[in-house]
Structures are given as C-alpha cells and as structure tokens.
Design a protein around this motif. Structure first.
Motif, short mmCIF file in Angstrom:
data_model
loop_
_atom_site.label_atom_id
_atom_site.label_comp_id
_atom_site.label_asym_id
_atom_site.label_seq_id
_atom_site.Cartn_x
_atom_site.Cartn_y
_atom_site.Cartn_z
N LEU A 69 41.87 69.43 45.02
CA LEU A 69 42.42 69.81 46.31
C LEU A 69 43.88 70.26 46.25
O LEU A 69 44.29 71.16 46.98
CB LEU A 69 42.28 68.65 47.30
N LEU A 70 44.67 69.62 45.39
CA LEU A 70 46.08 69.98 45.31
C LEU A 70 46.33 71.11 44.31
O LEU A 70 47.35 71.80 44.40
CB LEU A 70 46.92 68.76 44.93
N LYS A 71 45.41 71.25 43.34
CA LYS A 71 45.52 72.30 42.32
C LYS A 71 46.93 72.38 41.71
O LYS A 71 47.60 73.41 41.77
CB LYS A 71 45.15 73.67 42.92
N ASN A 120 45.29 59.27 52.60
CA ASN A 120 46.58 58.89 53.15
C ASN A 120 47.68 59.82 52.65
O ASN A 120 48.50 60.32 53.43
CB ASN A 120 46.87 57.44 52.73
N ILE A 121 47.68 60.10 51.34
CA ILE A 121 48.71 60.97 50.75
C ILE A 121 48.54 62.41 51.22
O ILE A 121 49.51 63.06 51.65
CB ILE A 121 48.63 60.90 49.21
N LEU A 122 47.31 62.91 51.14
CA LEU A 122 47.06 64.31 51.49
C LEU A 122 47.41 64.61 52.94
O LEU A 122 48.10 65.60 53.23
CB LEU A 122 45.58 64.64 51.24
N PHE A 123 46.97 63.75 53.86
CA PHE A 123 47.23 64.01 55.27
C PHE A 123 48.72 63.85 55.61
O PHE A 123 49.23 64.53 56.51
CB PHE A 123 46.38 63.10 56.15
N TYR A 124 49.42 62.97 54.90
CA TYR A 124 50.86 62.82 55.11
C TYR A 124 51.59 64.09 54.69
O TYR A 124 52.49 64.57 55.40
CB TYR A 124 51.38 61.62 54.34
N ALA A 175 55.80 67.66 42.64
CA ALA A 175 55.22 66.41 43.13
C ALA A 175 53.72 66.32 42.86
O ALA A 175 53.21 65.26 42.49
CB ALA A 175 55.49 66.28 44.63
N THR A 176 53.00 67.44 43.03
CA THR A 176 51.55 67.41 42.83
C THR A 176 51.20 67.13 41.36
O THR A 176 50.27 66.37 41.08
CB THR A 176 50.92 68.74 43.27
#
Length: 286
Positions: free
Chosen positions: A46-48, A221-225, A173-174
């Motif tokens: 998702l973050l690639k 939690n991390i993704l939606f933040y 960060a990713t």
C-alpha cells in the motif's frame, strides 16, 4: 475527518484485541510476531516505499535496529499494561508519551518551547500521576501495575525519538517503517521458532489469525493517520490533537462501557488533565 476517525478507531481496537487475547487463550508473543508479518506486507503493497535511499551511507541503521527491537517490545508491554490496568489507563499513558517526546524535541532536536507547550507539559505530568494511581474498588490492579503504565509511557516516547532521528537523517518514512517492521518480524519469528523447538509453546493457526488481525489494525492506525495529515495539510495541529484526544476519550468509553473497568477519582482527573494537556500542546504548535 473520516481518516482521523478511522485511525482513532484502529488504535483503540488494538487495545481491545490485546484485552481479549488472553481470555481467548491467545499467545501474545506469537500474535505480535504475525502482526509484523501483516504490517510488512501491507506497508510494501500500500505504501510502495522506495528503498533506494537506504543504500547511501547516511541511513541510521542503529536507529532502525533499535526500532525493530522496541516496536515488538512495546507491544508486549502494552499487552501486559492492558491486562493489569485496563484499556482506559493504558491508552492514556500511551498518548501522554508525547510529553517525553516533547522534552526530547526541546533538548535533542532544537525545537522552540513556548508557553502553551510548557503548560501542556506541566499538566501532562500531573495527568500521568493521576492515571498511574491505583483504581478503585474491584479493579484488577496489582500494586506494581503503575510500572507497566510508566513503561508504556517511556517506551512509546523512545520509539518517537528514534523515528525523529531517522527522519532527521533524511530516510523516507515509508522505507523506514517497512524496514523496521520486517526486521521486527524476523527477530520475533526467530524467538517463536526457538520457543516452539524447546516445547515452551506451539505455533498455532489461531495465534496466526489473531496476529493478522492485530497487524491489520496496527497498520490501519498508521495508514489512516498519514492519510488524515494528507487530507488536512494545513491543519497538522488539528490532526495531532484529534488523534490523541480521540484515542483517550474513545479508549475510556470502551474500557468503562464494554469491559466494566473501574476508575478512581484520581484516574478520572488524570484523564481530564490529559485531554487538556494534549489540546494545549497542539495549540502551541500553531
């Protein structure tokens, strides 16, 4: 605001899963292991993240390995805190870790202090005292349970400090999240295989399933933040305050209403002070 609500919900549901797991006979260490497998795969898909930046000589590998140790470690500590003190107090302690992070920002990263932040820091320290106090009648709190709350407080703050060090080094960060999750999974998997081989515990599909659920909520939690910050790029303080105050308030509601957790007057005062402290710190970032 939808992303913020989803992030808050995922954060509190992590505590709910940790609360329910022992009652369902789930091995927390195994669940935490598979949680990082799920988080690693989700981060990759998702973050690639681009991993090219990790090849330069400025990558803070020591901090990344520190995160790989601390991330699963704090999960185990949080699970013990939830079991010993409940969701209400554990979630407040987790969110008030921003106090130590703020102190580190002043001392280590050159952030400027102002009256709002200092007022929030002072009230937050009082909130920690109130939250750490033993709960009232019927609460399942051992005399030493406050130590688990302080461990949660300090552990999450240390993770935040390491993340700041990684960011200061210029590591995306990713990419840092993916590497930390993957290393944490490898370390925890090695431990679980050793436990399995020694007969201490058996690897089971049930623990695997709970671990994947935990990983989905943890990563959510991390993704939606992150998505909330992207949706409100000019209101970082709003996202920050909404996230932390939302977790404190929703965690309190879930703990009291769903699990019948008992709180003393000191605990409730600490919770109220925590909300005010977070709001003041957020105001100081404007």
């Amino acid at each position: 605001m939808l992303f913020l609500i989803l992030s808050v919900t995922c954060s509190v549901l992590v505590s709910v899963v940790l609360k329910l797991a022992p009652r369902r006979g789930i091995d927390i260490a195994q669940a935490v292991t598979w949680n990082y497998l799920a988080a690693s795969v989700l981060a990759l898909v998702l973050l690639k993240p681009s991993l090219h930046a990790l090849g330069n000589g400025h990558t803070p590998w020591l901090a990344l390995f520190g995160l790989a140790l601390l991330l699963p470690g704090i999960f185990l500590v949080l699970a013990r805190a939830v079991r010993e003190t409940g969701i209400v107090r554990s979630d407040v302690a987790q969110r008030l870790s921003l106090l130590l992070s703020l102190l580190a920002a002043f001392v280590l990263f050159g952030e400027q202090a102002n009256g709002w932040k200092l007022a929030g820091l002072g009230l937050g320290l009082l909130a920690i005292v109130g939250v750490s106090a033993r709960a009232g009648d019927g609460a399942a709190a051992a005399p030493s349970s406050w130590r688990w709350l302080l461990a949660v407080w300090a552990g999450f703050a240390l993770i935040d400090i390491l993340l700041k060090q990684v960011a200061a080094a210029g590591t995306p960060a990713t990419a840092a999240l993916l590497v930390s999750f993957a290393l944490a999974f490898v370390l925890m998997l090695g431990w679980q295989l050793q436990r399995h081989a020694s007969g201490t515990t058996r690897l089971t599909a049930r623990n695997f399933g709970w671990g994947l659920l935990l990983g989905l909520l943890n990563f959510g939690n991390i993704l939606f933040y992150v998505r909330a910050h992207q949706a409100l790029p000019h209101s970082p303080a709003t996202v920050f305050a909404g996230m932390n105050i939302g977790v404190v308030c929703l965690g309190a509601l879930v703990g009291v209403l769903a699990f019948g957790e008992k709180t003393s007057r000191w605990n409730r005062a600490g919770l109220a002070l925590a909300v005010v402290a977070i709001a003041l710190i957020a105001r100081g970032t404007l």
